[in-house]
Design a protein around this motif. Structure first.
Motif, PDB file in Angstrom:
ATOM      1  N   GLU A 182      -7.900  -5.081  -6.142  1.00  0.00           N
ATOM      2  CA  GLU A 182      -7.494  -3.831  -5.497  1.00  0.00           C
ATOM      3  C   GLU A 182      -8.383  -3.508  -4.304  1.00  0.00           C
ATOM      4  N   GLN A 183      -9.643  -3.905  -4.339  1.00  0.00           N
ATOM      5  CA  GLN A 183     -10.493  -3.719  -3.161  1.00  0.00           C
ATOM      6  C   GLN A 183      -9.998  -4.571  -1.995  1.00  0.00           C
ATOM      7  N   THR A 195      -1.850  -0.171  -5.668  1.00  0.00           N
ATOM      8  CA  THR A 195      -3.259  -0.019  -5.281  1.00  0.00           C
ATOM      9  C   THR A 195      -3.492   1.325  -4.610  1.00  0.00           C
ATOM     10  N   ASP A 244       2.418  -4.441  -5.392  1.00  0.00           N
ATOM     11  CA  ASP A 244       0.959  -4.505  -5.519  1.00  0.00           C
ATOM     12  C   ASP A 244       0.245  -3.509  -4.609  1.00  0.00           C
ATOM     13  N   TYR A 245       0.712  -3.405  -3.361  1.00  0.00           N
ATOM     14  CA  TYR A 245       0.004  -2.547  -2.409  1.00  0.00           C
ATOM     15  C   TYR A 245       0.278  -1.071  -2.676  1.00  0.00           C
ATOM     16  N   ARG A 251      -6.951  -5.699  -1.528  1.00  0.00           N
ATOM     17  CA  ARG A 251      -5.661  -5.188  -1.041  1.00  0.00           C
ATOM     18  C   ARG A 251      -5.853  -3.919  -0.231  1.00  0.00           C
ATOM     19  N   PHE A 252      -6.806  -3.077  -0.618  1.00  0.00           N
ATOM     20  CA  PHE A 252      -7.060  -1.899   0.209  1.00  0.00           C
ATOM     21  C   PHE A 252      -7.543  -2.317   1.591  1.00  0.00           C
ATOM     22  N   LYS A 309      -3.333   4.344  -6.989  1.00  0.00           N
ATOM     23  CA  LYS A 309      -4.549   4.502  -7.788  1.00  0.00           C
ATOM     24  C   LYS A 309      -5.683   5.086  -6.954  1.00  0.00           C
TER      25      LYS A 309
END
Length: 521
Positions: free
Chosen positions: A343-344, A430, A426-427, A346-347, A433
């Motif tokens: 997730e990091q 992310t 997925d994005y 993807r951010f 969240k």
């Protein structure tokens, strides 16, 4: 054309938003079972720190650095990083990896052994550079760890954005776009330490409390923290060079940047000259300039190009323009065995894509100072809900939450486009969240870590407990991408490559340095 129109133009080709190049470099200290810095040399089973493509050392012998190749898939990238960790653990004996950016207990500077790279001129120069860092800033400062994220957009992205161009025009346009991204990173990149900063506390052995103007609180017998800090690693307590503040290196163009860097490596420093370069026949540093070499320039983000043999970073940039950028402001994620999560990554995909597609006006030194002040506010007090950040140098202020929500509204457009291109959610998942982390600072990594440090009465106990968890996880998992024999072969061949480099040397070390620095003398 505005941000939304540029995004729509890019999204017409799915490859433009699914084929980004990504690489990771994770640093980690080797520690004893008691949680102290290892005094052992680099494990022989890992091969040569000079030439192994996956595992090397950074400043010190116990400071490992894990390097992945470029990947176009997030899960594959993390599988590669995980396998490198998995193999490394087979060579560590009873040691483990410290899971935080700020170092474990360090008794004295003398306990930190500089990284060794053999007897070749190249290897000796790497160690001497570190000797210079030791004399300039102290060794304890150099064993702070981080995660570096290397990122590039695919050709399809630039094709969609710029259309058909000559090779020369494309090179210039891409470099300009990356520097626009870099300027926006300075403007808005404080979001990264806010969300992912994980150094709100530090060991008392690191901190000379009497010399710090900050109002630290104490927990346990030797851990100091700021209640709302996010990333002390990025503060003045961390790895900074005050001598560089006068350099005025600009980010408005490649040529402006290169002029600034070259000026820095040619500018003598009275402070560093007092150390001496060669004293009683022994070198103390490479030279007495503000920067010994270009790598000494500290920045949260760097413009990069892969260098050819014997080429300096600035020469590579001048030759071929910006090829990728290196994000350097990620703390080690203490809750991940490999120091970073999907997730990091993807951010960062979302943020960097937004930053390159958004308007990015030229930036003078006074504006850059405003943005640096915002970063400093966030790293020291970022979880304070009343903290106000500058929106410009004209006096307007917003809270982290207000400004963060503005940015997230546009990041949502990028997330939709990326998920549509990849056929996943997925994005969006992310971003949903992390949106809760914007609204509730207690969910951020720094808040989670500080809670554990308080509960366990110190950074040492928390670090050892997390290290044990990560050790168990890595030692019991299967290889996900590589095979163990590939690592064994690379370790053996890296030793042979180092020996070949040493055998090929034909000049003295003094002559080698004279040749290397001929252009700045």
């Amino acid at each position: 054309m505005d941000f939304s129109q540029r995004l729509q133009q890019i999204a017409a080709n799915p490859d433009a938003l699914t084929q980004m190049g990504r690489g990771l470099e994770r640093e980690a200290l080797r520690i004893t079972p008691q949680g102290q810095l290892s005094a052992k040399p680099h494990p022989a089973g890992l091969g040569s720190a000079l030439t192994n493509k996956w595992v090397t050392t950074d400043f010190a012998e116990p400071l490992l650095e894990f390097i992945t190749p470029v990947s176009h898939d997030v899960e594959q990238l993390l599988a590669q990083l995980s396998d490198i960790h998995r193999f490394t653990y087979t060579k560590l004996g009873d040691e483990s990896l410290w899971p935080m950016s700020m170092p474990c207990f360090v008794g004295s500077e003398d306990e930190i052994n500089l990284a060794q790279y053999g007897s070749s001129n190249t290897g000796r120069m790497k160690t001497l550079y570190r000797e210079g860092l030791k004399h300039r800033y102290g060794s304890v400062m150099q064993v702070i760890s981080g995660v570096h994220f290397n990122f590039s957009f695919p050709n399809a992205f630039w094709d969609q954005l710029f259309g058909e161009q000559s090779e020369e025009a494309r090179q210039a346009a891409v470099s300009d776009a990356y520097f626009g991204l870099i300027r926006n990173y300075y403007r808005f990149g404080w979001l990264i330490p806010y969300l992912f900063g994980a150094s709100p506390a530090l060991c008392g052995s690191f901190l000379d409390k009497s010399a710090s103007p900050l109002n630290f609180e104490q927990v346990g017998c030797g851990t100091y923290f700021l209640p709302n800090a996010t990333a002390l690693r990025l503060s003045d307590l961390g790895y900074t060079n005050h001598a560089q503040s006068s350099l005025k290196i600009g980010f408005n163009s490649l040529s402006e940047y290169l002029d600034g860097v070259r000026r820095a490596i040619r500018t003598p420093s009275e402070e560093f000259a007092a150390i001496g370069v060669k004293v009683d026949g022994e070198y103390r540093q490479l030279n007495a300039n503000v920067l010994q070499i270009e790598n000494e320039l500290y920045a949260p983000i760097r413009a990069k190009r892969v260098t050819r043999s014997g080429e300096k970073p600035s020469e590579a940039l001048e030759r071929g323009g910006v090829e990728y950028i290196e994000v350097r402001s990620l703390d080690v994620n203490p809750f991940s065995p490999v120091g970073v999560t999907a997730e990091q990554i993807r951010f960062l995909d979302l943020f960097l894509t937004w930053a390159v597609l958004s308007d990015s006006a030229p930036m003078d030194e006074s504006e850059l100072a405003c943005w640096r002040d915002n970063w400093n506010r966030v790293v020291l007090d970022g979880r304070n809900p009343e903290l106000l950040l500058k929106i410009g140098c004209d006096g307007e202020r917003l809270t982290v939450q207000q400004w963060g929500n503005r940015v997230f509204a546009e990041l949502a457009q990028v997330a939709d486009a990326m998920d549509n291109a990849s056929g996943t959610s997925d994005y969006r998942d992310t971003l949903s969240k992390l949106q809760t982390w914007i609204d509730d600072p207690s969910l951020t990594l720094s808040a989670q870590l500080l809670n554990q440090i308080r509960e366990q009465q110190g950074i040492g106990k928390t670090g050892r407990a997390l290290a044990e968890q990560h050790t168990s996880a890595l030692q019991t998992q299967d290889y996900l991408f590589y095979q163990e024999q590939e690592f064994e072969q690379e370790a053996r061949e890296s030793v042979a490559r180092q020996q070949a480099i040493e055998a090929a040397d034909t000049m003295s070390f003094d002559s080698f340095l004279d040749s290397y620095f001929a252009d700045i003398r």
